[in-house]
Design an enzyme around this catalytic site. Sequence first.
Site, PDB file in Angstrom:
ATOM      1  CE1 TYR A  37      -2.925  -3.093   0.202  1.00  0.00           C
ATOM      2  CE2 TYR A  37      -3.292  -2.682   2.524  1.00  0.00           C
ATOM      3  CZ  TYR A  37      -3.507  -3.438   1.388  1.00  0.00           C
ATOM      4  OH  TYR A  37      -4.320  -4.539   1.456  1.00  0.00           O
ATOM      5  CB  SER A 186     -13.136  -4.993  -0.571  1.00  0.00           C
ATOM      6  OG  SER A 186     -11.829  -4.564  -0.877  1.00  0.00           O
ATOM      7  N   PRO A 187     -15.290  -5.072   2.509  1.00  0.00           N
ATOM      8  CG  PRO A 187     -15.546  -4.441   4.753  1.00  0.00           C
ATOM      9  CD  PRO A 187     -14.510  -4.581   3.669  1.00  0.00           C
ATOM     10  CG  LEU A 188     -18.093  -0.841   3.393  1.00  0.00           C
ATOM     11  CD1 LEU A 188     -17.546   0.510   3.832  1.00  0.00           C
ATOM     12  CD2 LEU A 188     -19.541  -1.009   3.868  1.00  0.00           C
ATOM     13  N   GLY A 189     -17.723  -3.570  -0.695  1.00  0.00           N
ATOM     14  CA  GLY A 189     -17.681  -3.690  -2.156  1.00  0.00           C
ATOM     15  C   GLY A 189     -16.947  -2.529  -2.790  1.00  0.00           C
ATOM     16  N   GLY A 191     -16.855   0.352  -1.812  1.00  0.00           N
ATOM     17  CA  GLY A 191     -17.670   1.563  -1.719  1.00  0.00           C
ATOM     18  C   GLY A 191     -19.008   1.440  -2.433  1.00  0.00           C
TER      19      GLY A 191
HETATM   20  N1  LIG Z   1      -5.837  -8.772   1.178  1.00  0.00           N
HETATM   21  C1  LIG Z   1      -6.075  -8.053   0.120  1.00  0.00           C
HETATM   22  O1  LIG Z   1      -5.667  -8.398  -0.995  1.00  0.00           O
HETATM   23  C2  LIG Z   1      -6.875  -6.772   0.243  1.00  0.00           C
HETATM   24  C3  LIG Z   1      -7.415  -6.158  -0.898  1.00  0.00           C
HETATM   25  C4  LIG Z   1      -8.177  -4.986  -0.723  1.00  0.00           C
HETATM   26  C5  LIG Z   1      -8.367  -4.446   0.542  1.00  0.00           C
HETATM   27  N2  LIG Z   1      -7.807  -5.065   1.628  1.00  0.00           N
HETATM   28  C6  LIG Z   1      -7.973  -4.506   2.990  1.00  0.00           C
HETATM   29  O2  LIG Z   1      -9.360  -4.277   3.236  1.00  0.00           O
HETATM   30  C7  LIG Z   1      -9.574  -2.931   3.689  1.00  0.00           C
HETATM   31  C8  LIG Z   1     -10.934  -2.439   3.214  1.00  0.00           C
HETATM   32  O3  LIG Z   1     -11.076  -2.615   1.826  1.00  0.00           O
HETATM   33  P1  LIG Z   1     -11.315  -1.420   0.803  1.00  0.00           P
HETATM   34  O4  LIG Z   1     -10.930  -0.141   1.414  1.00  0.00           O
HETATM   35  O5  LIG Z   1     -10.705  -1.836  -0.481  1.00  0.00           O
HETATM   36  O6  LIG Z   1     -12.874  -1.487   0.493  1.00  0.00           O
HETATM   37  P2  LIG Z   1     -14.218  -1.174   1.298  1.00  0.00           P
HETATM   38  O7  LIG Z   1     -13.961  -1.114   2.746  1.00  0.00           O
HETATM   39  O8  LIG Z   1     -15.187  -2.163   0.771  1.00  0.00           O
HETATM   40  O9  LIG Z   1     -14.640   0.269   0.715  1.00  0.00           O
HETATM   41  C9  LIG Z   1     -13.839   1.395   0.839  1.00  0.00           C
HETATM   42  C10 LIG Z   1     -14.472   2.511   0.032  1.00  0.00           C
HETATM   43  O10 LIG Z   1     -15.733   2.834   0.586  1.00  0.00           O
HETATM   44  C11 LIG Z   1     -15.776   4.218   0.943  1.00  0.00           C
HETATM   45  N3  LIG Z   1     -16.557   4.280   2.197  1.00  0.00           N
HETATM   46  C12 LIG Z   1     -16.249   3.702   3.388  1.00  0.00           C
HETATM   47  N4  LIG Z   1     -17.237   3.903   4.285  1.00  0.00           N
HETATM   48  C13 LIG Z   1     -18.180   4.633   3.656  1.00  0.00           C
HETATM   49  C14 LIG Z   1     -19.438   5.152   4.057  1.00  0.00           C
HETATM   50  N5  LIG Z   1     -19.921   4.927   5.273  1.00  0.00           N
HETATM   51  N6  LIG Z   1     -20.167   5.871   3.145  1.00  0.00           N
HETATM   52  C15 LIG Z   1     -19.703   6.078   1.904  1.00  0.00           C
HETATM   53  N7  LIG Z   1     -18.511   5.608   1.461  1.00  0.00           N
HETATM   54  C16 LIG Z   1     -17.756   4.892   2.335  1.00  0.00           C
HETATM   55  C17 LIG Z   1     -14.335   4.629   1.113  1.00  0.00           C
HETATM   56  O11 LIG Z   1     -14.187   6.005   0.804  1.00  0.00           O
HETATM   57  P3  LIG Z   1     -13.461   7.031   1.824  1.00  0.00           P
HETATM   58  O12 LIG Z   1     -12.153   6.433   2.196  1.00  0.00           O
HETATM   59  O13 LIG Z   1     -13.303   8.255   1.014  1.00  0.00           O
HETATM   60  O14 LIG Z   1     -14.398   7.155   2.976  1.00  0.00           O
HETATM   61  C18 LIG Z   1     -13.650   3.785   0.042  1.00  0.00           C
HETATM   62  O15 LIG Z   1     -13.795   4.402  -1.216  1.00  0.00           O
HETATM   63  C19 LIG Z   1      -8.389  -2.157   3.097  1.00  0.00           C
HETATM   64  O16 LIG Z   1      -8.117  -1.000   3.870  1.00  0.00           O
HETATM   65  C20 LIG Z   1      -7.264  -3.172   3.170  1.00  0.00           C
HETATM   66  O17 LIG Z   1      -6.652  -3.115   4.447  1.00  0.00           O
HETATM   67  C21 LIG Z   1      -7.076  -6.217   1.498  1.00  0.00           C
END
Ligand SMILES: NC(=O)c1ccc[n+]([C@@H]2O[C@H](COP(=O)([O-])OP(=O)(O)OC[C@H]3O[C@@H](n4cnc5c(N)ncnc54)[C@H](OP(=O)(O)O)[C@@H]3O)[C@@H](O)[C@H]2O)c1
Length: 309
Positions: A37, A186-189, A191
């Site tokens: 990252y 990525s539990p929020l897909g 976003g």
């Molecule tokens: N192991 C792997 O290969 C892998 C791959 C991907 C991710 N991850 C881990 O999983 C974590 C989470 O995944 P992710 O960040 O990809 O996806 P996510 O949690 O599914 O979604 C993040 C997105 O949603 C937005 N968001 C969050 N809360 C919100 C809300 N209440 N209302 C509106 N928008 C909202 C964020 O924007 P803002 O930031 O602008 O709020 C960001 O754009 C990462 O931080 C990482 O540590 C691991």
Amino acid sequence: MGMTAFYGPGPSREDGIAVLRRAHELGVTLFDTAELYNQGTDANEALVGEALAPFRDQVQIATKFGNVYDANLGANRYDSRPANIRRVAENSLRHLRTDVIDVFYQHRPDPDVPVEEVAGAVGELVAEGKVRFFGLSESGPQTIRRAHATFPVSVVQTEYSLFERGVESDVLPTVHELGIGFVAYSPLGRGFLTSEVKPADEYDENDMRRVDPRWQGEDFANNKQAIDQLAAFAGAKGITPAQLALGWLLAQGEDIVPIPGTRSRTRLEENLAAAEVSLTAEDLARIHDIVPHGAHGSRYVSEHLPVWE
Ligand SMILES: NC(=O)c1ccc[n+]([C@@H]2O[C@H](COP(=O)([O-])OP(=O)(O)OC[C@H]3O[C@@H](n4cnc5c(N)ncnc54)[C@H](OP(=O)(O)O)[C@@H]3O)[C@@H](O)[C@H]2O)c1
């Protein structure tokens, strides 16, 4: 992750630290980062390390090795050779300002290194007190079994959400059987499930959603239709779509830990309130009717789509 990578420009360092510290204040104890990252001076690990240093002993930090962006290749490169695992561990410890990594994940399986060698290398770091627990990310059932037979795997992390259900058929039964925890990334897909979503070409040029297949053409339109229905259902229950998506994951089992990402303190508070959401069997059935099989479109472009073995 989104603080320094993949979602367009991140917050200032000061704001990023403030969000991480607010999370601690609100009771968050697990923070997830990775070598990938962003590297060098902008390392996400360094941001996490600085933010959490004042209360390091009250939180758990997970980081990942074996998946780096290679500027010469213009692509990601997997490297889980034992010498590289040790090199990453030493760097991570320094960036994170700590003497132990709570969870050290292999970020992606390395086709050139048997997982037994990976498990052995992490096992040595555990024996030396530099790592507490061994994790795997995006591994399939056979790989999980082989690794676990060599050195205990504590947790598997893979994408899992209302939109991505691939782990339900083989991976989740395997971790349940072996007593391994599961972290849903990525539990929020990415976003989409928050309903704050726009067409791919409206995102920043460094935002991965510009090329994410779920944001393209007809798949985007179908997914938008599903999220509109989920948002209406969430609204009727007095919760937000993000809370519905997280509440659904929490209802899938005690051993499933969603790790939502955000750069905003307000959204952080909104997401954490999902811990109080309780969904009835009827609610879960209605949600299933809206998204019986998850999203339309693949979760990665084909060259990045993990192959589970
Ligand atoms: N192991 C792997 O290969 C892998 C791959 C991907 C991710 N991850 C881990 O999983 C974590 C989470 O995944 P992710 O960040 O990809 O996806 P996510 O949690 O599914 O979604 C993040 C997105 O949603 C937005 N968001 C969050 N809360 C919100 C809300 N209440 N209302 C509106 N928008 C909202 C964020 O924007 P803002 O930031 O602008 O709020 C960001 O754009 C990462 O931080 C990482 O540590 C691991």
